[in-house]
Design an enzyme around this catalytic site. Structure first.
Site, PDB file in Angstrom:
ATOM      1  N   HIS A  31       0.858  -1.193   0.000  1.00  0.00           N
ATOM      2  CA  HIS A  31       0.000   0.000   0.000  1.00  0.00           C
ATOM      3  C   HIS A  31       0.892   1.242   0.000  1.00  0.00           C
ATOM      4  O   HIS A  31       1.236   1.771   1.055  1.00  0.00           O
ATOM      5  CB  HIS A  31      -0.926  -0.024   1.224  1.00  0.00           C
ATOM      6  CG  HIS A  31      -1.924   1.082   1.262  1.00  0.00           C
ATOM      7  ND1 HIS A  31      -3.075   1.026   2.022  1.00  0.00           N
ATOM      8  CD2 HIS A  31      -1.970   2.296   0.644  1.00  0.00           C
ATOM      9  CE1 HIS A  31      -3.758   2.146   1.876  1.00  0.00           C
ATOM     10  NE2 HIS A  31      -3.099   2.942   1.043  1.00  0.00           N
ATOM     11  N   HIS A  33       1.438   4.724  -2.512  1.00  0.00           N
ATOM     12  CA  HIS A  33       1.111   5.513  -3.710  1.00  0.00           C
ATOM     13  C   HIS A  33       2.402   6.150  -4.206  1.00  0.00           C
ATOM     14  O   HIS A  33       3.020   6.933  -3.470  1.00  0.00           O
ATOM     15  CB  HIS A  33       0.097   6.600  -3.363  1.00  0.00           C
ATOM     16  CG  HIS A  33      -1.175   6.057  -2.760  1.00  0.00           C
ATOM     17  ND1 HIS A  33      -2.321   5.850  -3.495  1.00  0.00           N
ATOM     18  CD2 HIS A  33      -1.459   5.646  -1.490  1.00  0.00           C
ATOM     19  CE1 HIS A  33      -3.262   5.350  -2.716  1.00  0.00           C
ATOM     20  NE2 HIS A  33      -2.768   5.217  -1.485  1.00  0.00           N
ATOM     21  N   HIS A 211      -9.368   0.858  -1.375  1.00  0.00           N
ATOM     22  CA  HIS A 211      -9.359   1.541  -0.086  1.00  0.00           C
ATOM     23  C   HIS A 211     -10.780   1.454   0.486  1.00  0.00           C
ATOM     24  O   HIS A 211     -11.752   1.765  -0.213  1.00  0.00           O
ATOM     25  CB  HIS A 211      -9.010   3.022  -0.255  1.00  0.00           C
ATOM     26  CG  HIS A 211      -7.560   3.304  -0.497  1.00  0.00           C
ATOM     27  ND1 HIS A 211      -6.839   2.697  -1.482  1.00  0.00           N
ATOM     28  CD2 HIS A 211      -6.703   4.153   0.134  1.00  0.00           C
ATOM     29  CE1 HIS A 211      -5.594   3.153  -1.447  1.00  0.00           C
ATOM     30  NE2 HIS A 211      -5.477   4.040  -0.479  1.00  0.00           N
ATOM     31  N   GLU A 214     -11.201   3.481   5.832  1.00  0.00           N
ATOM     32  CA  GLU A 214     -10.165   4.404   6.322  1.00  0.00           C
ATOM     33  C   GLU A 214     -10.920   5.515   7.063  1.00  0.00           C
ATOM     34  O   GLU A 214     -10.940   5.548   8.284  1.00  0.00           O
ATOM     35  CB  GLU A 214      -9.347   4.948   5.144  1.00  0.00           C
ATOM     36  CG  GLU A 214      -8.297   5.990   5.534  1.00  0.00           C
ATOM     37  CD  GLU A 214      -7.610   6.639   4.313  1.00  0.00           C
ATOM     38  OE1 GLU A 214      -8.131   6.539   3.189  1.00  0.00           O
ATOM     39  OE2 GLU A 214      -6.553   7.282   4.512  1.00  0.00           O
ATOM     40  N   ASP A 292       1.859   4.137   2.794  1.00  0.00           N
ATOM     41  CA  ASP A 292       0.831   4.936   2.117  1.00  0.00           C
ATOM     42  C   ASP A 292       1.445   6.062   1.282  1.00  0.00           C
ATOM     43  O   ASP A 292       1.672   5.891   0.083  1.00  0.00           O
ATOM     44  CB  ASP A 292      -0.179   5.472   3.143  1.00  0.00           C
ATOM     45  CG  ASP A 292      -1.546   5.777   2.550  1.00  0.00           C
ATOM     46  OD1 ASP A 292      -1.751   5.486   1.359  1.00  0.00           O
ATOM     47  OD2 ASP A 292      -2.416   6.295   3.286  1.00  0.00           O
ATOM     48  N   ASP A 293       1.711   7.210   1.908  1.00  0.00           N
ATOM     49  CA  ASP A 293       2.278   8.376   1.197  1.00  0.00           C
ATOM     50  C   ASP A 293       3.441   8.924   2.027  1.00  0.00           C
ATOM     51  O   ASP A 293       3.305   9.958   2.706  1.00  0.00           O
ATOM     52  CB  ASP A 293       1.199   9.454   1.036  1.00  0.00           C
ATOM     53  CG  ASP A 293       0.004   8.931   0.265  1.00  0.00           C
ATOM     54  OD1 ASP A 293       0.095   8.802  -0.963  1.00  0.00           O
ATOM     55  OD2 ASP A 293      -1.018   8.617   0.906  1.00  0.00           O
TER      56      ASP A 293
END
Ligand code: ADE
Ligand code: ZN
Length: 350
Positions: A31, A33, A211, A214, A292-293
């Site tokens: 996961h 991005h 997703h 969340e 994630d980011d």
């Protein structure tokens, strides 16, 4: 896959894990991005290379702007930052920088996300995006021993017709990606909005992830499973609000790709000490750890593990379970998984 009795296989299993122990374990990241790994330094470099003006005067100013109060406040800035990505070389540089960080963190396999619509909406050809990303992924397989499978995400704030158009544009590049995902603003955009496009993607032989849970309710996790027929859930931490769902996730061993630093930065949990990942793990739900980011949320994979060690006293056993879940939950072939698991158990027993 047969269940392994980890209590017997992990030495000093009740001890709080050290960062170095976890770093050495073979792990995957499922996961991530790619656009979310754009560090401010590279953003400035690409802005200069492409003759673009940024709304920020310095790296400090950029970092100060990364003060989010929910998912949307992050996404607004995230899409703005992605505007510096213009050429094949830009997408290569972005992906390669992330892969070097993976190598440092002991990651052996990745299944990263990218958002083609963020780029095609700005007039960039989807082929440019695929070529840049794939050049880096192939190089990593040869030079860093990191394997990968790319996942194309649809933006859920856009329509299903637009997602269909995106899938159509991606069809000539089917050999360059292994699955589809669903990201962006969750609330008000339930998974079932994308039932037909996910069905088409699965008919093409692609894996499916989404997703869900969340910011959105546990019901979105259920509809991602039932309407989209996804193989994994991204985030999924709000499953804790639905006991029947918790039992289903455990029984079917559905992987949840959890992102601790992301969840605290976007206020899904008020503090890391409140995070439920280890509670889910102890209830036999197949959670694993991801960044994630990372450029926006304060850290890559190992910093996420470090936060679990610091605030939740993650034990060696829990660390090994999370690493094992990251391998079994991936789309790697069985023999590749077995090779990594054997190495994992070997290190864990020492
Ligand atoms: N796009 C990038 N990061 C995301 C996240 N955490 N949730 C939804 N969409 C995203
Ligand atoms: Zn995400």
């Amino acid at each position: 896959m047969k269940k392994i009795n980890l209590v017997e296989r992990v030495s000093c299993h009740e001890q709080v894990a050290s960062s170095e122990f976890v770093r050495q374990l073979p792990k995957t990241e499922l996961h991530l991005h790619l656009e979310g790994s754009l560090e401010p330094e590279l953003m400035f470099e690409l802005a200069e290379r492409n003759n673009l003006d940024l709304p920020y005067a310095s790296i400090e100013e950029v970092k100060a702007a990364y003060d989010f109060h929910n998912l949307q406040s992050f996404l607004d800035i995230y899409y703005q930052c992605a505007d510096v990505l213009r050429t094949e070389q830009d997408f290569y540089d972005l992906t390669w920088a992330y892969l070097l960080r993976c190598h440092e963190d002991g990651i052996v396999h990745i299944e990263p996300f990218f958002d083609p619509q963020t780029h095609t909406e700005r007039g960039i050809d989807i082929g440019i995006v695929f070529q840049g990303i794939n050049r880096a992924l192939l190089q990593a397989e040869q030079e860093l021993n990191i394997t990968s499978g790319l996942i194309l995400c649809f933006l859920r704030h856009l329509s299903e017709e637009q997602a269909m158009e995106c899938l159509q544009q991606a069809k000539p590049y089917l050999e360059h990606f292994i699955g589809v995902g669903l990201d962006s603003s969750e609330l008000g955009h339930p998974p079932e909005k994308f039932t037909r496009v996910f069905s088409q993607a699965r008919e093409l032989g692609l894996y499916a992830v989404a997703h869900a849970g969340e910011e959105g309710p546990a019901a979105y996790i259920v509809s991602a499973l039932d309407a989209l027929k996804v193989d994994r859930i991204d985030h999924g931490v709000r499953c804790i609000e639905d006991e029947a769902l918790m039992q289903r996730l455990a029984k079917e061993q559905i992987t949840l790709t959890v992102c601790p630093l992301s969840n605290t930065r976007l206020k899904v949990f008020s503090h890391m000490s409140e995070h439920n990942i280890l509670e889910l793990l102890d209830q036999d739900i197949a959670v694993m750890v991801n960044a994630d980011d990372p450029a926006f949320f304060g850290g890559y994979l190992m910093q996420n593990f470090d936060a679990l060690i610091e605030h939740l006293d993650m034990t060696r056993l829990q660390g090994v379970k999370l690493a094992l879940n990251s391998i079994t939950g991936s789309f790697m072939l069985a023999d590749q998984k077995e090779k990594h698991i054997a190495k994992l158990l070997d290190i864990a027993s020492q």
